[in-house]
Design an enzyme around this catalytic site. Structure first.
Site, PDB file in Angstrom:
ATOM      1  N   HIS A   1      -6.342   1.765  -3.549  1.00  0.00           N
ATOM      2  CA  HIS A   1      -5.280   1.436  -2.654  1.00  0.00           C
ATOM      3  C   HIS A   1      -4.684   0.010  -3.291  1.00  0.00           C
ATOM      4  O   HIS A   1      -5.377  -0.624  -3.965  1.00  0.00           O
ATOM      5  CB  HIS A   1      -5.925   1.424  -1.220  1.00  0.00           C
ATOM      6  CG  HIS A   1      -7.084   0.435  -1.043  1.00  0.00           C
ATOM      7  ND1 HIS A   1      -7.081  -0.643  -0.141  1.00  0.00           N
ATOM      8  CD2 HIS A   1      -7.959   0.498  -1.470  1.00  0.00           C
ATOM      9  CE1 HIS A   1      -8.122  -1.262  -0.099  1.00  0.00           C
ATOM     10  NE2 HIS A   1      -8.887  -0.567  -1.164  1.00  0.00           N
TER      11      HIS A   1
ATOM     12  N   HIS B   1      -2.260   1.018   6.934  1.00  0.00           N
ATOM     13  CA  HIS B   1      -2.558   0.986   5.635  1.00  0.00           C
ATOM     14  C   HIS B   1      -3.098   2.581   5.135  1.00  0.00           C
ATOM     15  O   HIS B   1      -3.381   3.389   5.955  1.00  0.00           O
ATOM     16  CB  HIS B   1      -4.042   0.468   5.591  1.00  0.00           C
ATOM     17  CG  HIS B   1      -4.446  -0.193   4.067  1.00  0.00           C
ATOM     18  ND1 HIS B   1      -3.725  -0.850   3.295  1.00  0.00           N
ATOM     19  CD2 HIS B   1      -5.524   0.312   3.406  1.00  0.00           C
ATOM     20  CE1 HIS B   1      -4.212  -1.047   1.983  1.00  0.00           C
ATOM     21  NE2 HIS B   1      -5.189  -0.273   2.039  1.00  0.00           N
TER      22      HIS B   1
ATOM     23  N   CYS C   1       0.900  -1.324   0.083  1.00  0.00           N
ATOM     24  CA  CYS C   1       0.059   0.009   0.087  1.00  0.00           C
ATOM     25  C   CYS C   1       1.054   1.449  -0.031  1.00  0.00           C
ATOM     26  O   CYS C   1       0.530   2.167  -0.750  1.00  0.00           O
ATOM     27  CB  CYS C   1      -1.065  -0.181   1.196  1.00  0.00           C
ATOM     28  SG  CYS C   1      -0.250  -0.007   2.925  1.00  0.00           S
TER      29      CYS C   1
END
Length: 228
Positions: A188, A171, A119
């Site tokens: 993402h 994240h 990510c």
């Protein structure tokens, strides 16, 4: 006797002639000066009127030039502001276009290529392609930019999540769109499906959302534009 009479007559005539000359001289001189004075006064009066008219015209000309210059400057400022807005919009589109080119790329922890990417590496790679540098890991990226309230999110903002609860960032994604109803979609690199587009309304991602940062600003774009 005759000679004496002639002498007296000549004397009388000479006296009258002299008085006549003196009289003519005295009368004519003041008359000429008087006319000259009146003429000069008239000319002075005309010159003053012309001077006032010329002064008014000059002031009006300066006022017109000043107004024209102000209008020109205002137009130039407006034109530059429009140019900045266009550059900013183009930069956002550039970033999102680059991000979307990764769609379908597999997730790989620590990966940084289109063969496999995580990510934070995904965010780093996308912004690097647009000429903007970010840290490598999500937690460090979360320290960049300005905080943005959820209701003010816009395309290009970074949004951060915590998988295990608390405030530990694990994240990151890039906002891809915000619709009229306020639904936020972001792109993402997810562990399950690789690079994809998800919604903050999602039952999985919604509860894990922590905050957002705006690293892409008009000022940052202009700084990048000036250096290239």
């Amino acid at each position: 006797m005759k000679k004496r009479v002639l002498f007296y007559v000549a004397g009388i005539i000479a006296t009258f002639s002299l008085q006549s000359c003196v009289s003519n001289y005295v009368v004519s001189t003041p008359t000429n000066y008087s006319n000259e004075y009146k003429t000069n006064a008239k000319l002075a009066s005309i010159d003053n009127k012309k001077l006032e008219v010329a002064k008014a015209q000059l002031l009006n000309s300066f006022a017109q030039e000043k107004a024209a210059a102000a209008k020109s400057m205002e137009a130039a400022i407006k034109k530059e502001e429009i140019a900045k807005a266009i550059r900013f919009t183009q930069k956002i589109d550039e970033i999102l276009s680059e991000a979307e080119s990764y769609l379908g790329t597999p997730y790989r922890y620590g990966g940084m290529t289109r063969k496999g990417i995580d990510c934070s590496a995904f965010v780093l790679s996308v912004f690097s392609a647009a000429g903007m540098n970010l840290p490598r890991v999500a937690a460090a990226q979360a320290q960049e930019g300005d905080s943005v309230e959820k209701e003010h999110l816009q395309k290009g903002d970074l949004i951060f999540f915590s998988h295990k609860g608390g405030n530990r960032i694990t994240h990151v994604g890039i906002i891809e769109s915000v619709d009229e109803e306020g639904e936020v979609k972001f792109i993402h690199a997810a562990t399950s499906r690789g690079v994809m587009i998800s919604s903050l309304n999602d039952s999985y991602w919604g509860p894990k959302y922590r905050f957002a940062k705006r690293v892409l600003t008009p000022e940052a774009v202009e700084s990048n534009f000036a250096n290239n």
